[in-house]
Structure formats: structure tokens, C-alpha cells
Design an enzyme around this catalytic site. Structure first.
Site, PDB file in Angstrom:
ATOM      1  N   THR A 149       3.193  10.753  -3.714  1.00 38.88           N
ATOM      2  CA  THR A 149       3.024  11.551  -4.931  1.00 38.88           C
ATOM      3  C   THR A 149       4.101  12.632  -4.979  1.00 38.88           C
ATOM      4  O   THR A 149       4.549  13.133  -3.933  1.00 38.88           O
ATOM      5  CB  THR A 149       1.648  12.255  -4.976  1.00 38.88           C
ATOM      6  OG1 THR A 149       1.462  12.978  -3.765  1.00 38.88           O
ATOM      7  CG2 THR A 149       0.514  11.272  -5.183  1.00 38.88           C
ATOM      8  N   TYR A 194     -10.402   8.344  -5.892  1.00 42.62           N
ATOM      9  CA  TYR A 194      -9.989   9.419  -4.979  1.00 42.62           C
ATOM     10  C   TYR A 194     -10.610   9.162  -3.599  1.00 42.62           C
ATOM     11  O   TYR A 194     -11.819   9.180  -3.433  1.00 42.62           O
ATOM     12  CB  TYR A 194     -10.398  10.779  -5.546  1.00 42.62           C
ATOM     13  CG  TYR A 194      -9.426  11.246  -6.616  1.00 42.62           C
ATOM     14  CD1 TYR A 194      -9.391  10.609  -7.861  1.00 42.62           C
ATOM     15  CD2 TYR A 194      -8.522  12.281  -6.362  1.00 42.62           C
ATOM     16  CE1 TYR A 194      -8.471  11.010  -8.836  1.00 42.62           C
ATOM     17  CE2 TYR A 194      -7.615  12.691  -7.333  1.00 42.62           C
ATOM     18  CZ  TYR A 194      -7.595  12.046  -8.563  1.00 42.62           C
ATOM     19  OH  TYR A 194      -6.690  12.435  -9.515  1.00 42.62           O
ATOM     20  N   ASN A 225       0.816  -1.220   0.000  1.00 43.37           N
ATOM     21  CA  ASN A 225       0.000   0.000   0.000  1.00 43.37           C
ATOM     22  C   ASN A 225       0.847   1.265   0.000  1.00 43.37           C
ATOM     23  O   ASN A 225       0.356   2.324  -0.395  1.00 43.37           O
ATOM     24  CB  ASN A 225      -0.907  -0.033   1.239  1.00 43.37           C
ATOM     25  CG  ASN A 225      -1.512   1.309   1.544  1.00 43.37           C
ATOM     26  OD1 ASN A 225      -2.466   1.727   0.896  1.00 43.37           O
ATOM     27  ND2 ASN A 225      -0.946   2.005   2.531  1.00 43.37           N
ATOM     28  N   TYR A 256       3.557   8.985 -11.187  1.00 47.23           N
ATOM     29  CA  TYR A 256       2.609   8.200 -10.375  1.00 47.23           C
ATOM     30  C   TYR A 256       1.794   7.259 -11.265  1.00 47.23           C
ATOM     31  O   TYR A 256       1.608   6.083 -10.945  1.00 47.23           O
ATOM     32  CB  TYR A 256       1.705   9.176  -9.627  1.00 47.23           C
ATOM     33  CG  TYR A 256       0.763   8.561  -8.619  1.00 47.23           C
ATOM     34  CD1 TYR A 256       1.164   8.381  -7.291  1.00 47.23           C
ATOM     35  CD2 TYR A 256      -0.531   8.206  -8.970  1.00 47.23           C
ATOM     36  CE1 TYR A 256       0.287   7.849  -6.363  1.00 47.23           C
ATOM     37  CE2 TYR A 256      -1.410   7.671  -8.044  1.00 47.23           C
ATOM     38  CZ  TYR A 256      -0.996   7.498  -6.735  1.00 47.23           C
ATOM     39  OH  TYR A 256      -1.865   6.974  -5.810  1.00 47.23           O
TER      40      TYR A 256
HETATM   41  N1  CAA Z   1      -6.264  18.871 -18.229  1.00 47.05           N
HETATM   42  C1  CAA Z   1      -5.807  19.780 -19.114  1.00 47.05           C
HETATM   43  N2  CAA Z   1      -5.112  20.863 -18.770  1.00 47.05           N
HETATM   44  C2  CAA Z   1      -4.871  21.030 -17.458  1.00 47.05           C
HETATM   45  C3  CAA Z   1      -5.312  20.124 -16.475  1.00 47.05           C
HETATM   46  C4  CAA Z   1      -6.046  19.025 -16.909  1.00 47.05           C
HETATM   47  N3  CAA Z   1      -6.521  18.100 -16.058  1.00 47.05           N
HETATM   48  N4  CAA Z   1      -4.911  20.569 -15.282  1.00 47.05           N
HETATM   49  C5  CAA Z   1      -4.229  21.712 -15.498  1.00 47.05           C
HETATM   50  N5  CAA Z   1      -4.215  21.995 -16.809  1.00 47.05           N
HETATM   51  C6  CAA Z   1      -3.594  23.121 -17.471  1.00 47.05           C
HETATM   52  C7  CAA Z   1      -3.909  24.426 -16.766  1.00 47.05           C
HETATM   53  O1  CAA Z   1      -5.144  24.902 -17.215  1.00 47.05           O
HETATM   54  C8  CAA Z   1      -2.732  25.287 -17.182  1.00 47.05           C
HETATM   55  O2  CAA Z   1      -2.942  25.739 -18.481  1.00 47.05           O
HETATM   56  P1  CAA Z   1      -2.383  27.171 -18.926  1.00 47.05           P
HETATM   57  O3  CAA Z   1      -0.899  27.144 -18.695  1.00 47.05           O
HETATM   58  O4  CAA Z   1      -2.771  27.284 -20.349  1.00 47.05           O
HETATM   59  O5  CAA Z   1      -3.080  28.167 -18.035  1.00 47.05           O
HETATM   60  C9  CAA Z   1      -1.593  24.298 -17.250  1.00 47.05           C
HETATM   61  O6  CAA Z   1      -2.185  22.999 -17.359  1.00 47.05           O
HETATM   62  C10 CAA Z   1      -0.719  24.335 -16.007  1.00 47.05           C
HETATM   63  O7  CAA Z   1      -1.566  24.123 -14.885  1.00 47.05           O
HETATM   64  P2  CAA Z   1      -1.158  24.620 -13.470  1.00 47.05           P
HETATM   65  O8  CAA Z   1      -0.867  26.060 -13.488  1.00 47.05           O
HETATM   66  O9  CAA Z   1      -2.153  24.117 -12.472  1.00 47.05           O
HETATM   67  O10 CAA Z   1       0.242  23.861 -13.314  1.00 47.05           O
HETATM   68  P3  CAA Z   1       1.011  23.515 -12.039  1.00 47.05           P
HETATM   69  O11 CAA Z   1       2.339  23.053 -12.526  1.00 47.05           O
HETATM   70  O12 CAA Z   1       0.969  24.586 -11.027  1.00 47.05           O
HETATM   71  O13 CAA Z   1       0.216  22.288 -11.411  1.00 47.05           O
HETATM   72  C11 CAA Z   1      -0.541  20.076 -11.248  1.00 47.05           C
HETATM   73  C12 CAA Z   1      -0.092  21.191 -12.173  1.00 47.05           C
HETATM   74  C13 CAA Z   1       0.545  19.726 -10.251  1.00 47.05           C
HETATM   75  C14 CAA Z   1      -0.754  18.888 -12.136  1.00 47.05           C
HETATM   76  C15 CAA Z   1      -1.821  20.457 -10.471  1.00 47.05           C
HETATM   77  O14 CAA Z   1      -2.799  20.826 -11.411  1.00 47.05           O
HETATM   78  C16 CAA Z   1      -2.336  19.289  -9.674  1.00 47.05           C
HETATM   79  O15 CAA Z   1      -1.926  19.054  -8.546  1.00 47.05           O
HETATM   80  N6  CAA Z   1      -3.289  18.521 -10.232  1.00 47.05           N
HETATM   81  C17 CAA Z   1      -3.875  17.375  -9.537  1.00 47.05           C
HETATM   82  C18 CAA Z   1      -3.124  16.135  -9.850  1.00 47.05           C
HETATM   83  C19 CAA Z   1      -3.846  14.984  -9.192  1.00 47.05           C
HETATM   84  O16 CAA Z   1      -5.014  14.711  -9.426  1.00 47.05           O
HETATM   85  N7  CAA Z   1      -3.136  14.261  -8.354  1.00 47.05           N
HETATM   86  C20 CAA Z   1      -3.778  13.170  -7.662  1.00 47.05           C
HETATM   87  C21 CAA Z   1      -3.198  13.095  -6.279  1.00 47.05           C
HETATM   88  S1  CAA Z   1      -4.116  11.934  -5.274  1.00 47.05           S
HETATM   89  C22 CAA Z   1      -3.647  10.464  -5.859  1.00 47.05           C
HETATM   90  O17 CAA Z   1      -2.793  10.330  -6.690  1.00 47.05           O
HETATM   91  C23 CAA Z   1      -4.327   9.282  -5.265  1.00 47.05           C
HETATM   92  C24 CAA Z   1      -4.912   8.422  -6.293  1.00 47.05           C
HETATM   93  O18 CAA Z   1      -4.400   7.355  -6.557  1.00 47.05           O
HETATM   94  C25 CAA Z   1      -6.178   8.817  -6.946  1.00 47.05           C
END
Ligand code: CAA
Length: 240
Positions: free
Chosen positions: A86, A179, A82, A147
Site C-alpha cells: 500500500t 480487513y 499474494n 490500490y
Molecule cells: N470518507 C470521506 N471523507 C474522509 C474519509 C472517508 N472514508 N476519510 C477521511 N476523510 C476526510 C477527512 O475527514 C478529512 O476531511 P477534512 O479535510 O474536511 O477534515 C480529509 O478526508 C483528509 O483526511 P485526512 O486528514 O485523514 O487525510 P490524510 O491525507 O492524512 O490521510 C488517508 C488520508 C491516507 C486516506 C487516511 O485516512 C488513511 O490511511 N485511511 C485508511 C485507508 C485504508 O483503509 N487503507 C487500507 C489499508 S489495508 C488494505 O488495503 C488491505 C485490504 O486489502 C483491505
């Protein structure tokens, strides 16, 4: 005779729920943890479940850690891989360290643990290995190439090892959580998380107990015909 289990990352989040549920079913559980000793002590004080510290990404430390569990509790029959971390970020911003840490812990940890227990399970003719994958390993997720690759790798690892274990009474299965309401998911930016929850048909985050319930099913004495499978528990977020 009571079975002995190791739950990696077993003192917090989904791992804690798994440790507690298996204990409730009469299994003797060793909860592994990487570094948060204060939390592990609090967990042991509250649940009575013993905690053992090692880093699953470290091969030698894992072999020694499992040996310490076996010296204390007896041969290990059940492993729940487990432990997971991230280091989210888009590919362009992702460092080599962020890639390596996630691959070595989330996927490498399955290898180091399996290496430590597989021979003993084979000799005793019984074993249960459950690897915790992720919906994001099945469907991908923006910002998670490390991941998603590790979790997707877990699903392949599971199917390959299931074939090796089958004739020795060792089942190997995966669970792909969606999630779940844990510290890991709480670290996702609020606006991003809100959009993700909107796409979950059940309309909420999952609870850690809802993953533990799946583990309890897969490790049961009468689950010996279930092997190489992936059980998705994700509120309908991804169906296939
Ligand atoms: N699809 C398309 N475009 C996206 C997007 C998506 N899902 N998310 C962000 N973008 C775009 C934004 O709109 C932005 O576009 P512009 O530059 O044109 O404005 C660009 O991507 C950059 O986005 P950010 O400014 O948010 O970039 P960042 O580097 O600051 O952060 C990130 C990016 C780290 C991925 C943040 O969005 C994030 O944390 N996302 C969530 C990721 C996630 O779901 N992680 C799961 C963790 S829990 C887990 O993993 C457990 C499990 O098993 C389920």
C-alpha cells in the site's frame, strides 16, 4: 506426486498463512519475498519452507526467480499471487511513484508471474492460479485510488486469464479479502480502522488463516470446475 507452489509475498502476513497451509496439505511450497531477508530467514527456520527472493514487479527478475524455483523444486503447478503493498493517500497528495509502485507490484506482479508459469502449466495440462484481490478493489476505499485500481484490475485479469487457461486444465480464480489482522492493516490509523471494523458485520478483523482456507479450496485437485470466480472473505463487509 506432490504439487509445487509459489506463494508471492509468502513469508509474512496472509502469504505466510497460505504457505504454511499448503505445506500442511502436502504441497511443496516456495515462498517468494521482495526484500526482508531477516524475516524470510526467520520464516524458513521456523517452518522449514524455502524462501526465494525477487521483486515481482520486475519482469526479468521474476522469470529468473521462477526458473530458480523450478531448478530447485521442480515444475510449478500452483501460483498464489499474494504480494501486495500500500501507498495510501488521497489523489491530491499521491505521487506518481506511489501510483506506479502499487500498480506495478500488485497488478503487474500477477502478469509477470503468469508469464513465467503459464506455458509450463499448459504443456502439463494442469495448473492453479489464485490472485489475491481485495474488498477495496470491489468497493473502493478513500485514500486508495492506486490500490483499489490495482486490486480491481486483478479481478479483470483473473476473468480474462481464466478463459485462456480453461481448455488446458488451468484454473484462475481470485480471493477478495476484507480487513485481515496483518502488518498492512495495522498501519491504518487507529481511529480510521476502528470505524472500518464497525462496518464489518462479523465485528472483527479477519485472520490470515481464514484467507488461506479459501486458497486451499481453490487449488485442490477436485476444484477443476471452479474458474474465473472471486471468493469474497470479508466478514460480510461487502456483499455482491
Ligand atoms: N470518507 C470521506 N471523507 C474522509 C474519509 C472517508 N472514508 N476519510 C477521511 N476523510 C476526510 C477527512 O475527514 C478529512 O476531511 P477534512 O479535510 O474536511 O477534515 C480529509 O478526508 C483528509 O483526511 P485526512 O486528514 O485523514 O487525510 P490524510 O491525507 O492524512 O490521510 C488517508 C488520508 C491516507 C486516506 C487516511 O485516512 C488513511 O490511511 N485511511 C485508511 C485507508 C485504508 O483503509 N487503507 C487500507 C489499508 S489495508 C488494505 O488495503 C488491505 C485490504 O486489502 C483491505
Amino acid at each position: 506426486m506432490a504439487r509445487v507452489a509459489i506463494v508471492t509475498g509468502g513469508t509474512r502476513g496472509i502469504g505466510e498463512a497460505i504457505s504454511v497451509m499448503l505445506t500442511g496439505l502436502g504441497v511443496t511450497v516456495a515462498a517468494n519475498y521482495a526484500g526482508n531477508t531477516a524475516r524470510a530467514e526467520e520464516f524458513t527456520g521456523r517452518t522449514g519452507i524455502r524462501a526465494f527472493q525477487w521483486d515481482v514487479s520486475d519482469f526479468d527478475a521474476t522469470q529468473a526467480g521462477v526458473a530458480a524455483v523450478e531448478a530447485a523444486l521442480g515444475p510449478v503447478d500452483i501460483v498464489v499471487n499474494n504480494a501486495g503493498i500500500t501507498r495510501d493517500g488521497t489523489l491530491m497528495k499521491m505521487s506518481k511513484a506511489s501510483w506506479n509502485e502499487v500498480i506495478d507490484t500488485n497488478l503487474g506482479g500477477c502478469f509477470t508471474m503468469a508469464k513465467a508459469v503459464f506455458t509450463g502449466m499448459k504443456e502439463r495440462g494442469w495448473g492453479r492460479i489464485v490472485n489475491i484481490g481485495s474488498v477495496n478493489g470491489q468497493a473502493g476505499q478513500y485514500g486508495q485510488v492506486n490500490y483499489a485500481a490495482a486490486k480491481s484490475g486483478i479481478h479483470g485479469f483473473t476473468k480474462a486469464l481464466a478463459q485462456e487457461g480453461a481448455r488446458f486444465g488451468i484454473t484462475v480464480n481470485a480471493i477478495a479479502p476484507g480487513y485481515i489482522d496483518t502488518d498492512m492493516v495495522a498501519a491504518v490509523p487507529g481511529d480510521v480502522l476502528a470505524k472500518i471494523v464497525q462496518r464489518i458485520p462479523v465485528g472483527r478483523l479477519g485472520q490470515a488463516n481464514e484467507i488461506a482456507r479459501g486458497v486451499a479450496f481453490l487449488v485442490a485437485e477436485d476444484a477443476g470446475f471452479v474458474t474465473g470466480s472471486t471468493l469474497s472473505i470479508n466478514g460480510g463487509q461487502h456483499m455482491y
